[in-house]
Scaffold this motif. Sequence first.
Motif, PDB file in Angstrom:
ATOM      1  N   VAL A  26       0.854  -1.027   0.162  1.00  8.06           N
ATOM      2  CA  VAL A  26       0.071   0.095  -0.206  1.00  8.06           C
ATOM      3  C   VAL A  26       0.826   1.156   0.143  1.00  8.06           C
ATOM      4  O   VAL A  26       1.248   2.355  -0.684  1.00  8.06           O
ATOM      5  N   VAL A  27       2.138   1.387   0.839  1.00  6.78           N
ATOM      6  CA  VAL A  27       2.686   3.140   0.894  1.00  6.78           C
ATOM      7  C   VAL A  27       3.337   2.714  -0.467  1.00  6.78           C
ATOM      8  O   VAL A  27       3.520   3.515  -1.087  1.00  6.78           O
ATOM      9  N   ALA A  28       3.758   1.174  -1.276  1.00  7.14           N
ATOM     10  CA  ALA A  28       4.843   1.663  -2.584  1.00  7.14           C
ATOM     11  C   ALA A  28       3.496   2.517  -3.829  1.00  7.14           C
ATOM     12  O   ALA A  28       4.349   3.197  -4.338  1.00  7.14           O
ATOM     13  N   VAL A  29       2.017   1.870  -3.236  1.00  5.58           N
ATOM     14  CA  VAL A  29       1.232   3.001  -4.498  1.00  5.58           C
ATOM     15  C   VAL A  29       0.982   3.860  -4.087  1.00  5.58           C
ATOM     16  O   VAL A  29       0.851   5.565  -4.650  1.00  5.58           O
ATOM     17  N   ALA A  30       0.932   3.936  -2.449  1.00  4.54           N
ATOM     18  CA  ALA A  30       0.707   5.852  -1.670  1.00  4.54           C
ATOM     19  C   ALA A  30       2.065   6.770  -2.180  1.00  4.54           C
ATOM     20  O   ALA A  30       1.597   7.345  -2.735  1.00  4.54           O
ATOM     21  N   ASN A  31       2.679   5.862  -2.261  1.00  2.00           N
ATOM     22  CA  ASN A  31       4.367   6.514  -3.013  1.00  2.00           C
ATOM     23  C   ASN A  31       4.342   7.000  -4.052  1.00  2.00           C
ATOM     24  O   ASN A  31       3.925   8.378  -4.783  1.00  2.00           O
ATOM     25  N   ALA A  32       3.536   6.553  -5.312  1.00  2.00           N
ATOM     26  CA  ALA A  32       3.595   6.751  -6.316  1.00  2.00           C
ATOM     27  C   ALA A  32       2.125   8.299  -6.786  1.00  2.00           C
ATOM     28  O   ALA A  32       2.750   9.605  -7.670  1.00  2.00           O
ATOM     29  N   ARG A  33       1.277   7.893  -6.106  1.00  3.25           N
ATOM     30  CA  ARG A  33       0.200   9.160  -5.839  1.00  3.25           C
ATOM     31  C   ARG A  33       1.047  10.493  -5.296  1.00  3.25           C
ATOM     32  O   ARG A  33       0.188  10.979  -5.771  1.00  3.25           O
ATOM     33  N   PHE A 173      -3.998 -13.086  -2.164  1.00  3.29           N
ATOM     34  CA  PHE A 173      -3.528 -10.645  -2.076  1.00  3.29           C
ATOM     35  C   PHE A 173      -3.384 -10.731  -0.603  1.00  3.29           C
ATOM     36  O   PHE A 173      -2.529  -9.674  -0.594  1.00  3.29           O
ATOM     37  N   VAL A 174      -3.195 -11.770   0.471  1.00  2.00           N
ATOM     38  CA  VAL A 174      -2.941 -10.724   1.497  1.00  2.00           C
ATOM     39  C   VAL A 174      -1.016 -11.781   1.682  1.00  2.00           C
ATOM     40  O   VAL A 174      -0.953 -10.639   2.139  1.00  2.00           O
ATOM     41  N   HIS A 175      -0.287 -12.598   1.063  1.00  3.54           N
ATOM     42  CA  HIS A 175       0.948 -12.787   1.223  1.00  3.54           C
ATOM     43  C   HIS A 175       1.389 -13.216  -0.825  1.00  3.54           C
ATOM     44  O   HIS A 175       1.253 -14.123  -1.070  1.00  3.54           O
ATOM     45  N   PRO A 176       0.800 -11.887  -1.284  1.00  2.98           N
ATOM     46  CA  PRO A 176       1.152 -11.887  -3.063  1.00  2.98           C
ATOM     47  C   PRO A 176       2.793 -12.605  -3.205  1.00  2.98           C
ATOM     48  O   PRO A 176       2.571 -13.216  -4.150  1.00  2.98           O
ATOM     49  N   ASP A 177       3.233 -12.235  -2.219  1.00  2.83           N
ATOM     50  CA  ASP A 177       4.925 -12.349  -2.116  1.00  2.83           C
ATOM     51  C   ASP A 177       5.183 -13.546  -2.395  1.00  2.83           C
ATOM     52  O   ASP A 177       6.471 -13.782  -2.182  1.00  2.83           O
ATOM     53  N   ALA A 178       4.077 -13.848  -1.549  1.00  2.00           N
ATOM     54  CA  ALA A 178       4.756 -16.393  -2.074  1.00  2.00           C
ATOM     55  C   ALA A 178       4.291 -16.216  -3.458  1.00  2.00           C
ATOM     56  O   ALA A 178       3.875 -18.557  -3.316  1.00  2.00           O
ATOM     57  N   MET A 179       3.509 -16.156  -4.053  1.00  2.00           N
ATOM     58  CA  MET A 179       2.729 -16.829  -4.687  1.00  2.00           C
ATOM     59  C   MET A 179       3.797 -17.052  -6.402  1.00  2.00           C
ATOM     60  O   MET A 179       3.223 -18.188  -6.920  1.00  2.00           O
ATOM     61  N   ALA A 180       5.289 -16.806  -6.053  1.00  2.00           N
ATOM     62  CA  ALA A 180       5.896 -17.158  -7.333  1.00  2.00           C
ATOM     63  C   ALA A 180       6.277 -18.924  -6.484  1.00  2.00           C
ATOM     64  O   ALA A 180       6.696 -19.044  -7.290  1.00  2.00           O
ATOM     65  N   TYR A 403      -1.654  -2.182  18.746  1.00  2.00           N
ATOM     66  CA  TYR A 403      -2.512  -1.784  17.955  1.00  2.00           C
ATOM     67  C   TYR A 403      -1.795  -2.880  16.779  1.00  2.00           C
ATOM     68  O   TYR A 403      -0.961  -2.099  16.613  1.00  2.00           O
ATOM     69  N   PRO A 404      -2.697  -4.102  16.863  1.00  2.00           N
ATOM     70  CA  PRO A 404      -2.531  -5.353  16.030  1.00  2.00           C
ATOM     71  C   PRO A 404      -1.529  -4.494  14.488  1.00  2.00           C
ATOM     72  O   PRO A 404      -2.889  -3.203  13.701  1.00  2.00           O
ATOM     73  N   ARG A 405      -0.562  -5.026  13.904  1.00  3.16           N
ATOM     74  CA  ARG A 405      -0.105  -4.138  12.627  1.00  3.16           C
ATOM     75  C   ARG A 405      -0.436  -4.977  11.355  1.00  3.16           C
ATOM     76  O   ARG A 405      -0.512  -6.544  10.882  1.00  3.16           O
ATOM     77  N   PRO A 406      -1.124  -4.584  10.081  1.00  8.87           N
ATOM     78  CA  PRO A 406      -1.487  -5.307   8.674  1.00  8.87           C
ATOM     79  C   PRO A 406       0.185  -6.160   8.565  1.00  8.87           C
ATOM     80  O   PRO A 406       0.534  -5.113   8.396  1.00  8.87           O
ATOM     81  N   VAL A 407      -0.711  -7.702   7.505  1.00 10.61           N
ATOM     82  CA  VAL A 407       0.822  -8.141   6.980  1.00 10.61           C
ATOM     83  C   VAL A 407       1.247  -6.491   5.910  1.00 10.61           C
ATOM     84  O   VAL A 407       0.635  -6.499   4.716  1.00 10.61           O
ATOM     85  N   PRO A 408       2.469  -6.549   5.698  1.00  4.28           N
ATOM     86  CA  PRO A 408       3.284  -5.435   4.841  1.00  4.28           C
ATOM     87  C   PRO A 408       2.346  -5.721   3.296  1.00  4.28           C
ATOM     88  O   PRO A 408       2.242  -4.505   2.563  1.00  4.28           O
TER      89      PRO A 408
END
Length: 428
Positions: A26-33, A173-180, A403-408
């Motif tokens: 989310v931060v990556a797309v926020a930075n692009a915006r 979409f929760v662990h998209p980095d694991a799909m490879a 406060y619990p943090r979301p999966v980055p």
Amino acid sequence: MAGPLDVLPVARGVGLPWDDEVGDAVVAVANARAVHGDSFVVRSGGDDHLFTFSPVGVESFYALPEDVASKGVADYLMLRRKLPDEVFAGRRVLPDALFRRDDVSSYLNHLSRALDATEAELGEAGTVELFALTRRLGHRLGLASWAGPGCADGDTFERLVRAFDVLDGAEAFVHPDAMAAVAAAGKASERQALDDVADVVAPVVRQMDSPGADVGGLFGRIVAAWATEPAPVRDRGVAMDVALIHIASMSNLMAALGWAVVDLVGHPDRARLVAAGDADLARRCALESTRLAQRSIMARSVLRTVAFDTGAGIVDVPPGWTIATLLPLLNTSAAPGLEAWDPDRWHHHRLADTSRLASPMLVTAFGHGRHTCPAQSFSLAAMSMALTRLLGNYELTPQWDRYPRPVPAQIGGVARSVDDSRVGYRRR
Ligand code: HEM
């Protein structure tokens, strides 16, 4: 004709988490915006995405017709990163058939029984990881609602839980980095888990042949849809329909319930009212926690060239592109004050005051327009019932120190917590 690459900035070096290591997606797309403004292009893994965040862009997004820019195709392209094709091909009863008349009251009856079983498992006092508790509750509710008699009890339930934990489509979409890694393994674990589901469900289907069998409910509709096929085809077909429905259904709901409990234990004054049975407040708390926990990428796969208004002009978006927006970049920042948890901002399913929003569509928990979640009323009723039961019957003491943090890396659905979110509980 001006295509996106002719008129929109390209966020170079920005990838999406399926294709690149991005840390916080989310931060990556926020930075692009922040660099490129409200509409820009992300080229990732050979696919082109038009992201839009302007009021007009978001309104144009929700107005896109399905036959031109498809949510169904976008969902399929996302989920097939995790799930074998067999679970999609040839389905006869789909997740969107879940909400016929009488279905919701039957699901809520199952939820009430699933809560009884949860309370029996909890006992008088102890500690429990909140999101694991709600996830197990979701399995029990779902499997009781559509997997046939006996599938939410005993060893049968445990076998299905093990299989569905492997098949969790939300992993895409929760662990998209694991799909490879999932692709590299040829989805072998997922195929084995589908076979396990079929092994468990087949005898339940065959029970339906006995005279006097209970063939009602959604499971009865699924069995009826396959009734004319030879037994092996029927049994496998029913099991795969059940699998897709279960995979597509409960995980966001139960994650959202987890956040609602987290927020309520942080607001003891509101928690006391919910525990005392204020169902309207419980529903508004559920909506508010869902809004704040939204990590959804809302995506449409363009099937035919579409003239799309970004708010800064019209672009002709060609087939093969994805048009997208990202709820976490809108829900908490589209107007001042939205970053705070406040259940009173909701009136029924809508924001009570939209006067400070450039468009009411900039904020949502369950979507806008033609694809608005068909399960919204059910989900809010279910969360309200579960919150009332859990807070009414147990004193909960949070054991987290922040406060619990979301999966980055998560980009889609309701946030999953990366932190262990344990609560102590004692029966009142
Ligand atoms: C708190 C729980 C839930 C949340 C926050 C949620 C959120 C959403 C959102 C935001 C959309 C619209 C997506 C878009 O426009 O791209 C949607 C659509 C959908 N949801 Fe949910 N949902 C929840 C629970 C459920 C459950 C329990 C089911 C099924 C049992 C379900 C089934 C669907 C379906 C079938 C659609 C697609 C509708 C269409 O394409 O027309 N949802 N949901």
